[in-house]
Design a protein around this motif. Structure first.
Motif, PDB file in Angstrom:
ATOM      1  N   PHE A 284      -2.379   4.385   7.885  1.00  0.00           N
ATOM      2  CA  PHE A 284      -3.157   3.154   7.765  1.00  0.00           C
ATOM      3  C   PHE A 284      -3.893   3.206   6.427  1.00  0.00           C
ATOM      4  CE2 PHE A 284      -2.614   3.950  12.257  1.00  0.00           C
ATOM      5  CZ  PHE A 284      -2.300   2.693  12.774  1.00  0.00           C
ATOM      6  N   ASN A 285      -3.535   2.305   5.518  1.00  0.00           N
ATOM      7  CA  ASN A 285      -4.117   2.304   4.185  1.00  0.00           C
ATOM      8  C   ASN A 285      -4.751   0.945   3.890  1.00  0.00           C
ATOM      9  OD1 ASN A 285      -4.624   3.485   1.577  1.00  0.00           O
ATOM     10  ND2 ASN A 285      -3.018   2.158   0.747  1.00  0.00           N
ATOM     11  N   ASN A 286      -5.980   0.965   3.411  1.00  0.00           N
ATOM     12  CA  ASN A 286      -6.691  -0.283   3.089  1.00  0.00           C
ATOM     13  C   ASN A 286      -6.761  -1.225   4.284  1.00  0.00           C
ATOM     14  OD1 ASN A 286      -7.161   0.319   0.261  1.00  0.00           O
ATOM     15  ND2 ASN A 286      -4.979  -0.064  -0.066  1.00  0.00           N
ATOM     16  N   CYS A 287      -6.918  -0.669   5.460  1.00  0.00           N
ATOM     17  CA  CYS A 287      -7.006  -1.476   6.678  1.00  0.00           C
ATOM     18  C   CYS A 287      -8.465  -1.671   7.091  1.00  0.00           C
ATOM     19  CB  CYS A 287      -6.231  -0.809   7.815  1.00  0.00           C
ATOM     20  SG  CYS A 287      -4.430  -0.800   7.557  1.00  0.00           S
ATOM     21  N   THR A 288      -8.681  -2.634   7.966  1.00  0.00           N
ATOM     22  CA  THR A 288     -10.017  -2.922   8.477  1.00  0.00           C
ATOM     23  C   THR A 288      -9.975  -2.925   9.994  1.00  0.00           C
ATOM     24  OG1 THR A 288     -10.512  -4.296   6.545  1.00  0.00           O
ATOM     25  CG2 THR A 288     -11.936  -4.539   8.464  1.00  0.00           C
TER      26      THR A 288
END
Length: 325
Positions: A217-221
């Protein structure tokens, strides 16, 4: 005269869609070649080498869709991700005609096994509600890509089923309660919103031992609402589960421990749960379980889409490499 005019109008919109690069058009109002998504999928020749693009107009399509293995390189594009909805309401405990429970895999609204599948601007939903396992998307396909899609459900929303499958999720919204992203595939989630409902676990990976990566999970919110209770980032459905959250925003309802061992101490010696450079009140703390990992800057540099996918460059990435780390 009215009938002829209607035919002309329908032909106009179909021809326009084809001119826009769509091979097949689905519409509930009769303005396409097909009235259901499954009809369009069935019309695609098996083992076609070229991409077949299906345009789906706005509407709620209550269908249990199956894209079999021989239907390769299908691209489904919705008119509007909020109003192009593929939904069904099966759940694991529902009985089939033989009075047998259909199980978790049997509960899915959408099945995708065809390699090279692409979905854009579509909502995939399981509308059964909080009744236990109820899958919205079951995907075993290798090289599957989802762009600007929504996955709606409660428990077990997104089932990344394929053991050697590579999947890419870009700008997607995924919601659920317990284990709402789960399975064996290697999957990269970029700029996705993970919306937590009630309380539970975001992930339940069952990564095979031989796989170098599981979920990234990269640059997730991660988001919730006023009713959201404590959430773990994940727990190992199988012993060698691998999950990494990096450069992502974690809210306060992420428990301080971060990760759960599924009640099996032996999983702590085999699972690889890691974090790097996350922000927010739920980000890495001194109270994380001791068996989880904080990546160093050097270790984080080795985590790239190319490395995770073994050189495969998914749609939505290969033309915009500069936008990715």
């Amino acid at each position: 005269m009215k009938i002829n005019l209607l035919i002309i109008v329908v032909l106009f919109f179909v021809q326009k869609a084809v001119a826009d690069g769509y091979d097949l058009v689905v519409a509930k109002d009769g303005s396409g070649q097909f009235g259901t998504v499954q009809q369009a999928v069935d019309a695609v020749p098996s083992f076609r080498k070229h991409v077949t693009t299906i345009f789906v107009k706005c509407g709620v399509y209550k269908e249990k869709i199956i894209i079999p293995e021989q239907k390769k390189n299908i691209r489904i594009v919705g008119e509007d991700k909020n109003h192009t909805i593929i939904t069904y309401d099966d759940y694991a405990q529902r009985k089939n005609r033989f009075n047998e429970e259909i199980g978790t895999s049997g509960s899915a609204s959408f099945y995708c096994s065809g390699e090279g599948f692409i979905a854009e601007n579509i909502t995939f939903e399981n509308s059964a509600g909080p009744v236990g396992q109820a899958v919205a998307m079951w995907v075993s396909a290798d090289k599957a890509t989802f762009i600007n899609c929504r996955f709606l459900g409660f428990q077990d929303t997104l089932y990344t089923y394929g053991k050697e499958a590579r999947q890419f999720y870009l700008n997607c919204y995924i919601e659920g309660t317990v284990d709402y992203i789960f399975g064996s595939s290697t999957a990269w989630f970029e700029r996705c919103q993970l919306h937590c409902k009630r309380s539970g676990y975001i992930t339940a990976a069952s990564t095979p031992e031989a796989s170098a990566f599981g979920y990234v999970f990269n640059n997730c919110t991660v988001t919730g609402d006023d009713s959201t209770g404590p959430f773990y980032l994940g727990r190992p459905w199988r012993p060698f589960a691998k999950v990494l959250f990096m450069n992502s925003e974690l809210p306060a309802f992420i428990v301080a421990e971060g990760w759960h061992n599924w009640g099996k101490e032996e999983n702590e010696h085999t699972a690889l749960f890691a974090e790097y450079n996350n922000t927010g009140p739920g980000a890495l703390s001194q109270n994380r379980v001791k068996w989880s990992k904080k990546l160093s800057d050097e270790e984080a540099k080795s985590v790239s889409i190319s490395a995770v996918f073994g050189g495969w460059e998914p749609a939505g990435y290969k033309d915009r490499k500069a936008d990715f780390r």
